[in-house]
Design a protein around this motif. Sequence first.
Motif, short mmCIF file in Angstrom:
data_model
loop_
_atom_site.label_atom_id
_atom_site.label_comp_id
_atom_site.label_asym_id
_atom_site.label_seq_id
_atom_site.Cartn_x
_atom_site.Cartn_y
_atom_site.Cartn_z
N PRO A 1 0.84 2.59 16.99
CA PRO A 1 1.67 3.76 17.33
C PRO A 1 1.28 4.98 16.50
O PRO A 1 0.68 4.85 15.43
CB PRO A 1 3.08 3.29 16.97
N ASP A 2 1.65 6.15 17.00
CA ASP A 2 1.41 7.37 16.23
C ASP A 2 2.26 7.38 14.96
O ASP A 2 1.84 7.90 13.92
CB ASP A 2 1.75 8.60 17.08
N GLU A 3 3.48 6.82 15.06
CA GLU A 3 4.38 6.74 13.91
C GLU A 3 5.09 5.38 13.92
O GLU A 3 5.37 4.83 14.99
CB GLU A 3 5.44 7.85 13.94
N THR A 4 5.40 4.90 12.72
CA THR A 4 6.18 3.68 12.58
C THR A 4 7.42 4.00 11.77
O THR A 4 7.32 4.52 10.66
CB THR A 4 5.36 2.57 11.86
N TRP A 5 8.58 3.70 12.34
CA TRP A 5 9.85 3.88 11.64
C TRP A 5 10.37 2.50 11.26
O TRP A 5 10.37 1.58 12.09
CB TRP A 5 10.86 4.61 12.53
N VAL A 6 10.82 2.38 10.03
CA VAL A 6 11.12 1.06 9.48
C VAL A 6 12.60 0.96 9.13
O VAL A 6 13.16 1.85 8.48
CB VAL A 6 10.26 0.77 8.23
N THR A 7 13.22 -0.15 9.51
CA THR A 7 14.63 -0.36 9.21
C THR A 7 14.91 -1.85 9.05
O THR A 7 14.01 -2.69 9.16
CB THR A 7 15.51 0.24 10.34
N HIS A 8 16.16 -2.16 8.75
CA HIS A 8 16.64 -3.56 8.65
C HIS A 8 15.97 -4.35 7.54
O HIS A 8 15.49 -5.46 7.77
CB HIS A 8 16.42 -4.33 9.96
N GLY A 9 15.88 -3.86 6.35
CA GLY A 9 15.38 -4.73 5.29
C GLY A 9 14.54 -4.05 4.24
O GLY A 9 14.89 -3.00 3.72
N ARG A 10 13.39 -4.67 3.94
CA ARG A 10 12.53 -4.23 2.85
C ARG A 10 11.56 -3.17 3.33
O ARG A 10 10.42 -3.46 3.68
CB ARG A 10 11.81 -5.44 2.26
N GLU A 11 12.04 -1.93 3.34
CA GLU A 11 11.29 -0.85 3.95
C GLU A 11 10.12 -0.38 3.10
O GLU A 11 9.05 -0.04 3.61
CB GLU A 11 12.23 0.32 4.24
N ASP A 12 10.30 -0.35 1.77
CA ASP A 12 9.34 0.32 0.88
C ASP A 12 7.95 -0.29 0.97
O ASP A 12 6.95 0.43 1.02
CB ASP A 12 9.84 0.30 -0.56
N ALA A 13 7.86 -1.62 0.95
CA ALA A 13 6.55 -2.27 0.97
C ALA A 13 5.81 -1.98 2.26
O ALA A 13 4.59 -1.73 2.26
CB ALA A 13 6.70 -3.78 0.76
N LEU A 14 6.52 -1.99 3.38
CA LEU A 14 5.86 -1.73 4.66
C LEU A 14 5.46 -0.27 4.79
O LEU A 14 4.39 0.05 5.32
CB LEU A 14 6.78 -2.14 5.81
N GLU B 1 0.92 3.61 4.70
CA GLU B 1 0.23 4.72 4.04
C GLU B 1 -1.20 4.34 3.66
O GLU B 1 -2.14 5.12 3.85
CB GLU B 1 1.00 5.16 2.81
N LEU B 2 -1.37 3.14 3.13
CA LEU B 2 -2.71 2.68 2.75
C LEU B 2 -3.62 2.51 3.96
O LEU B 2 -4.85 2.57 3.83
CB LEU B 2 -2.60 1.36 1.97
N GLN B 3 -3.03 2.25 5.12
CA GLN B 3 -3.80 2.12 6.36
C GLN B 3 -4.01 3.47 7.06
O GLN B 3 -4.59 3.52 8.15
CB GLN B 3 -3.07 1.17 7.32
N GLY B 4 -3.52 4.53 6.44
CA GLY B 4 -3.65 5.85 7.04
C GLY B 4 -2.69 6.08 8.19
O GLY B 4 -2.95 6.92 9.07
N ARG B 5 -1.57 5.37 8.19
CA ARG B 5 -0.59 5.47 9.26
C ARG B 5 0.62 6.28 8.81
O ARG B 5 1.02 6.21 7.65
CB ARG B 5 -0.14 4.09 9.72
N ILE B 6 1.21 6.99 9.74
CA ILE B 6 2.43 7.74 9.46
C ILE B 6 3.61 6.79 9.58
O ILE B 6 3.76 6.09 10.59
CB ILE B 6 2.59 8.92 10.44
N ALA B 7 4.45 6.75 8.57
CA ALA B 7 5.60 5.86 8.59
C ALA B 7 6.74 6.49 7.80
O ALA B 7 6.51 7.26 6.86
CB ALA B 7 5.24 4.50 7.99
N ARG B 8 7.96 6.11 8.17
CA ARG B 8 9.11 6.59 7.41
C ARG B 8 10.26 5.60 7.52
O ARG B 8 10.38 4.88 8.51
CB ARG B 8 9.57 7.97 7.90
N PRO B 9 11.07 5.52 6.47
CA PRO B 9 12.22 4.62 6.51
C PRO B 9 13.41 5.26 7.20
O PRO B 9 13.65 6.47 7.05
CB PRO B 9 12.51 4.38 5.03
#
Length: 330
Positions: free
Chosen positions: A293-306, A311-319
């Motif tokens: 995906p262009d962006e990954t939004w993370v919820t329901h748990g351990r967000e920081d590690a994902l 970020e290390l994979q060059g992907r846009i993500a946010r909790p």
Amino acid sequence: MLQTRQEGLFCPLGGFYIDPFRPVEKALITHGHADHARAGHGAVMATAQTLDIMAIRYGPDFTTSRQVAKGPCRLGEVTVSFHPAGHVLGSAQIAISHKDTGTTVITGDYSRSPNPACAPFEPVPCDILVTEATFALPVFRHPDPAQEIMRLLASVAAFPDRAHLIGAYALGKAQRVIMLLRQAGWDGPIYIHGALQKLCDYHISQGIALGDLRPATMQTGKKSDFAGQIVLAPPSAFAATWAQRFPDPVICFASGWMQVRARARQRGVELPLVISDHVDWPDLTRTITELNPDETWVTHGREDALIRWCELQGRIARPLRLLGYEEEPD
């Protein structure tokens, strides 16, 4: 396309919430677990099985109106569709599409491990992926559930005078453990706590062959009735006097959290069974990689590690940091 509000995740272009925490006018529900499916909404859209499960759990008047999700459906300015999540019976991912903003997929809870008690996960291409992160740490790598069941059966054979009591949540986990036992060759009776009966009956009505299920009640008044037998119950039952009716019980618990040995000790679990209905770290990262995906939004748990992995994979993500899902039952 999506906003976070006190009630939960909101789609303003469609005028609905997804798995809201509080009663709202219109809710789309991913699956029947109580932390996602609550009673009191004005209108609910979900799969037919999830609607049935909500009625079983909350009564037929759990909502003012209900709509079965069948194929793509227009809601306001967006099109929504439901796709199997592989989590529990009736579970679905919800895809929301708009001509200007593309497609957003809300996974709800999902699993990519084969589950004989529900439809398998369906990858859905998307521009934004909203993913759970229940087990989003590299340490969580779930073993083959069939091997965990073989460990259980080896213990049953080794202790024929003891009953094996398995803690399993009423929706999904109990039926999956039963099906895994049947696949492993256990064709004898499986005893179930009364709290599991209605949902097991519903699975049977949906074509899930659970085999010989019997109520976990005394037949002759002797503990020896259950020697060498397998009994399933909700984990809460083990804290009550109910568990004392069984002969020298081996306390088991089927959960992805049983990989954390401290949790097993805290619960007094003698035989932890690492059987999860959520994605582990390899399947979580594999899903993001495959869907791209262009962006990954993370919820329901351990967000920081994902988030860091993205970020290390060059992907846009946010909790998203939604309240109410701090720790998922499993």
